[in-house]
Design a protein around this motif. Structure first.
Motif, PDB file in Angstrom:
ATOM      1  N   ASP A  96       0.839  -1.189   0.000  1.00 38.58           N
ATOM      2  CA  ASP A  96       0.000   0.000   0.000  1.00 38.58           C
ATOM      3  C   ASP A  96       0.881   1.249   0.000  1.00 38.58           C
ATOM      4  N   VAL A  97       0.211   2.383  -0.106  1.00 36.72           N
ATOM      5  CA  VAL A  97       0.905   3.677  -0.100  1.00 36.72           C
ATOM      6  C   VAL A  97       1.875   3.753   1.086  1.00 36.72           C
ATOM      7  N   GLY A  98       3.083   4.201   0.798  1.00 35.20           N
ATOM      8  CA  GLY A  98       4.135   4.236   1.817  1.00 35.20           C
ATOM      9  C   GLY A  98       5.131   3.108   1.606  1.00 35.20           C
ATOM     10  N   ARG A  99       4.660   2.043   0.967  1.00 36.68           N
ATOM     11  CA  ARG A  99       5.531   0.913   0.636  1.00 36.68           C
ATOM     12  C   ARG A  99       5.512   0.648  -0.873  1.00 36.68           C
ATOM     13  N   VAL A 100       4.416   1.028  -1.509  1.00 34.32           N
ATOM     14  CA  VAL A 100       4.241   0.676  -2.914  1.00 34.32           C
ATOM     15  C   VAL A 100       5.132   1.555  -3.803  1.00 34.32           C
ATOM     16  N   GLY A 101       5.440   1.034  -4.977  1.00 33.00           N
ATOM     17  CA  GLY A 101       6.129   1.794  -6.008  1.00 33.00           C
ATOM     18  C   GLY A 101       5.573   1.363  -7.345  1.00 33.00           C
ATOM     19  N   VAL A 102       6.062   1.964  -8.400  1.00 34.41           N
ATOM     20  CA  VAL A 102       5.634   1.578  -9.744  1.00 34.41           C
ATOM     21  C   VAL A 102       6.050   0.116  -9.958  1.00 34.41           C
ATOM     22  N   GLU A 103       5.080  -0.732 -10.249  1.00 29.02           N
ATOM     23  CA  GLU A 103       5.247  -2.187 -10.199  1.00 29.02           C
ATOM     24  C   GLU A 103       6.520  -2.698 -10.872  1.00 29.02           C
ATOM     25  N   HIS A 104       6.812  -2.190 -12.081  1.00 23.23           N
ATOM     26  CA  HIS A 104       7.932  -2.785 -12.827  1.00 23.23           C
ATOM     27  C   HIS A 104       9.287  -2.259 -12.383  1.00 23.23           C
ATOM     28  N   ALA A 105       9.278  -1.257 -11.517  1.00 18.22           N
ATOM     29  CA  ALA A 105      10.514  -0.873 -10.845  1.00 18.22           C
ATOM     30  C   ALA A 105      10.612  -1.593  -9.502  1.00 18.22           C
ATOM     31  N   LEU A 106       9.457  -1.745  -8.857  1.00 19.06           N
ATOM     32  CA  LEU A 106       9.424  -2.309  -7.500  1.00 19.06           C
ATOM     33  C   LEU A 106       9.809  -3.795  -7.461  1.00 19.06           C
ATOM     34  N   LEU A 107       9.253  -4.586  -8.367  1.00 20.06           N
ATOM     35  CA  LEU A 107       9.475  -6.033  -8.278  1.00 20.06           C
ATOM     36  C   LEU A 107      10.940  -6.434  -8.485  1.00 20.06           C
ATOM     37  N   PRO A 108      11.613  -5.894  -9.508  1.00 19.84           N
ATOM     38  CA  PRO A 108      13.047  -6.210  -9.626  1.00 19.84           C
ATOM     39  C   PRO A 108      13.838  -5.701  -8.417  1.00 19.84           C
ATOM     40  N   GLU A 109      13.518  -4.483  -7.976  1.00 15.73           N
ATOM     41  CA  GLU A 109      14.230  -3.886  -6.841  1.00 15.73           C
ATOM     42  C   GLU A 109      14.103  -4.757  -5.585  1.00 15.73           C
ATOM     43  N   MET A 110      12.926  -5.329  -5.368  1.00 17.84           N
ATOM     44  CA  MET A 110      12.696  -6.155  -4.187  1.00 17.84           C
ATOM     45  C   MET A 110      13.203  -7.580  -4.358  1.00 17.84           C
ATOM     46  N   GLY A 111      13.665  -7.911  -5.559  1.00 17.28           N
ATOM     47  CA  GLY A 111      14.162  -9.264  -5.794  1.00 17.28           C
ATOM     48  C   GLY A 111      13.052 -10.288  -5.919  1.00 17.28           C
ATOM     49  N   LEU A 112      11.870  -9.858  -6.348  1.00 17.10           N
ATOM     50  CA  LEU A 112      10.749 -10.792  -6.487  1.00 17.10           C
ATOM     51  C   LEU A 112      10.754 -11.490  -7.839  1.00 17.10           C
ATOM     52  N   VAL A 113      11.454 -10.932  -8.805  1.00 14.13           N
ATOM     53  CA  VAL A 113      11.574 -11.557 -10.131  1.00 14.13           C
ATOM     54  C   VAL A 113      13.053 -11.596 -10.487  1.00 14.13           C
ATOM     55  N   GLY A 114      13.447 -12.627 -11.249  1.00 17.01           N
ATOM     56  CA  GLY A 114      14.861 -12.737 -11.568  1.00 17.01           C
ATOM     57  C   GLY A 114      15.140 -13.668 -12.728  1.00 17.01           C
ATOM     58  N   PRO A 115      16.412 -13.934 -12.982  1.00 25.42           N
ATOM     59  CA  PRO A 115      16.825 -14.689 -14.161  1.00 25.42           C
ATOM     60  C   PRO A 115      16.148 -16.055 -14.283  1.00 25.42           C
TER      61      PRO A 115
END
Lengths: 425, 177
Positions: A96-115
């Motif tokens: 939610d707001v305060g933790r959320v970011g633009v999805e396609h920047a957030l997921l790689p940054e958080m390590g939720l998607v990878g090679p």
């Protein structure tokens, strides 16, 4: 016959030795996501079809980023529906707001998607994660509903196109210029249904932020996915970040490509895409007659820290033109913090730009910078369709962060060199 | 529409007949349904704004039973399923185009909006023509011009999706097997 990296990832996801272009497959997804526009429709469909459980609460992300912080009651209701679904199904990655970011920047940054991952997202720019060596593609809400329920999704295995970038890039030229050049050459359906594989010396030295900019806009050429084989830069990026075991694939030397394009980095200038298609590409330094009203620097295409550094480099000690509104939007909270730590926010504020909370907002004419009739924007976003950022008679010029920042100062489409020579004169 | 999407595989009624609205190439999903309306998700609500940025009167001109015919790359751009939902919400029976953008193509099949790919049909059919399309055979008859065209046949898997009534009924049925 060898396989491309895209074919190898899809073969693995369907438990087969090999797949070939044209095969229709049901693949296991490693991760799936939806946002505040698409997830509510997916949730409706999920529930209407009578599904009661999600396949894996740790492999689904629900990211309310488009209209948040909620712009009106309707969007607040959409996000509420997501939040309640996330709670009910104990979805681990709801932000939610305060933790959320633009999805396609957030997921790689958080390590939720990878090679090596297969990722689907109910958002067309899901193809961004191809920068990490994943097979990632945008789908609709019903596909997301199906994947949330079963962990599977159908694909027609795409044929691959190979894009080789040789030589080196000129000053200020980056991922945005490379992908605009590509789309300008092949057209908005030039890679329809295909995989776009980016390679060559220019790509080998390109940063992960710039790679994400490129893969992000594969969809603007009609592609199913854009992909860059993992290398040292990929490994450095995911180290200490990616939460699962990476699977590194690369294309075989004898893999089949439907076509190969070869370009030299030196030949690619700073570019913009003029209204109303991303393929309508022109040199940025030849549009000084094009007056502008607004600049947006942000989005899943160019809202990462390197983009903000680039913009700050141009804006430092300068002022945004008096007839221009310049809106800078960090894509995530971490990027926001980093921009503060590096003093970039001071630069933007001193230049009389506004620095916003993370949101997709203006990119799709949602909020936080909608255009009026007859207005024109230079934007680091990804689409310049009719009415994309507001009134049906407004215009969007797509550009990278250097051109966007220079244009904000000049009040017309401009490059950093043009700003400097103006300063010198 | 609900009955149509729930129709079983063995039922023969796959023929549609209607009046045509024509469109050019690269009709993007922002044009089909602008992002400012994505705070809505009900078909009838969305249909009130179908193709509005191309022609503000279109939502009032288009009638249930009409068919859209377009050139290349119909539905390019965003993944919004609101685009086929708006089209279906207006009562449009089918879309025929030279080619479809890939996410729109998926969304149409997944949600049960019939689509056909035919270069010949898109070249020949004019706005206002009445046409009859047989979805199973992929044949398109132009009743106004007394011509007929062939559409690309659907792959087996896609036919299964259509006959199941869309992706989720297909997956649900598979789960219960």
């Amino acid at each position: 016959m060898g396989m491309t990296i895209t074919e190898k990832i899809l073969a693995r996801a369907v438990g087969r030795e090999s797949v070939a272009p044209g095969d229709l497959i049901m693949a296991r997804v490693d991760f799936c996501l939806g946002n505040d526009i698409t997830a509510p429709v997916a949730i409706d469909e999920f529930e209407k079809a009578g599904f009661e459980q999600v396949f894996d609460a740790a492999r689904i992300a629900l990211i309310p980023d488009h209209f948040t912080p909620c712009k009106d009651i309707k969007t607040a209701m959409l996000v509420k529906q997501m939040r309640e679904f996330a709670r009910r199904h104990e979805i681990e990655h709801y932000y939610d707001v305060g933790r959320v970011g633009v999805e396609h920047a957030l997921l790689p940054e958080m390590g939720l998607v990878g090679p090596g991952d297969v990722v689907i997202g109910a958002d067309s720019h899901t193809c961004t994660y191809g920068a990490l060596g994943a097979f990632a593609t945008g789908v609709g809400s019903t596909d997301l509903a199906g994947a949330m329920a079963t962990g599977e999704v159908w694909f027609r295995v795409p044929a691959s196109l190979r894009f080789v970038f040789e030589g080196e890039l000129g000053p200020y030229v980056g991922g945005k210029d490379l992908i605009l050049h590509t789309i300008g050459e092949i057209g908005v359906d030039g890679a329809l249904y295909r995989a776009m594989e980016f390679t060559g010396p220019v790509i080998e030295t390109l940063s992960m932020d710039n790679r994400q900019t490129m893969a992000n806009m594969a969809i603007e050429a009609g592609a199913k996915n854009g992909i860059i084989a993992p290398d040292r830069i990929t490994r450095e990026y995911i180290e200490g970040r990616f939460r699962r075991e990476p699977r590194y694939y690369e294309s075989d030397a004898d893999a089949a490509y439907e076509f190969e394009y070869r370009w030299r980095g030196e030949d690619i200038p700073l570019l913009v895409a003029k209204p109303h298609l991303p393929s309508n590409v022109a040199r940025a330094d030849e549009l000084a007659d094009t007056r502008i009203d607004q600049v947006v620097i942000g989005s899943c295409t160019n809202g990462r820290i390197e983009d903000l550094r680039a913009a700050a480099e141009v804006l430092r000690g300068q002022k945004v033109g008096r007839d221009v509104r310049c809106i800078v939007i960090p894509a995530t909270q971490a990027i926001y913090q980093q921009a503060m730590d590096e003093g970039l926010v001071d630069v933007f504020l001193a230049a009389e730009a506004v620095f916003s909370v993370p949101t997709c907002g203006p990119c799709l004419g949602g909020h936080m910078g909608v255009l009026a009739e007859g207005e024109r924007a230079v934007s680091t976003t990804n689409r310049n369709f009719v009415g994309r950022m507001g009134h049906v008679n407004s215009e969007v010029y797509l550009a990278g962060p250097y051109v966007a920042a220079a244009s904000a100062i000049a009040g017309h489409v401009a490059t950093p060199d043009q700003i400097q020579s103006r300063r010198a004169a | 529409m609900a009955e149509q999407s729930m129709r079983g595989a063995d039922e023969p009624q796959t023929t549609l007949e209607g009046r045509v609205w024509t469109f050019g190439r690269d009709v993007d999903t922002d044009l089909i349904i602008a992002a400012r309306y994505l705070t809505m998700k009900e078909p009838e609500e969305l249909a009130e704004h179908l193709m509005e940025d191309q022609d503000p009167e279109f939502p009032r001109k288009v009638q249930p039973g009409d068919i859209l015919v377009a050139q290349e790359n119909f539905g390019c751009g965003s993944s919004r399923e609101h685009a086929p939902i708006a089209i279906k919400g207006a009562g449009v029976q089918a879309v025929i185009a030279k080619s479809f953008a890939r996410i729109f193509y998926r969304n149409a099949f997944n949600t049960g909006l019939p689509i056909l790919v035919s270069v010949e049909a898109a070249d020949r059919i004019q706005e206002g023509d009445r046409i009859r399309a047989d979805l199973a055979a992929g044949t398109i008859e132009n009743l106004t011009r007394n011509e007929s065209y062939q559409a690309e046949p659907l792959p087996e898997f896609m036919r299964e999706l259509v006959s199941a009534g869309g992706l989720l009924p297909y997956l649900k049925a598979r789960e219960q097997r």
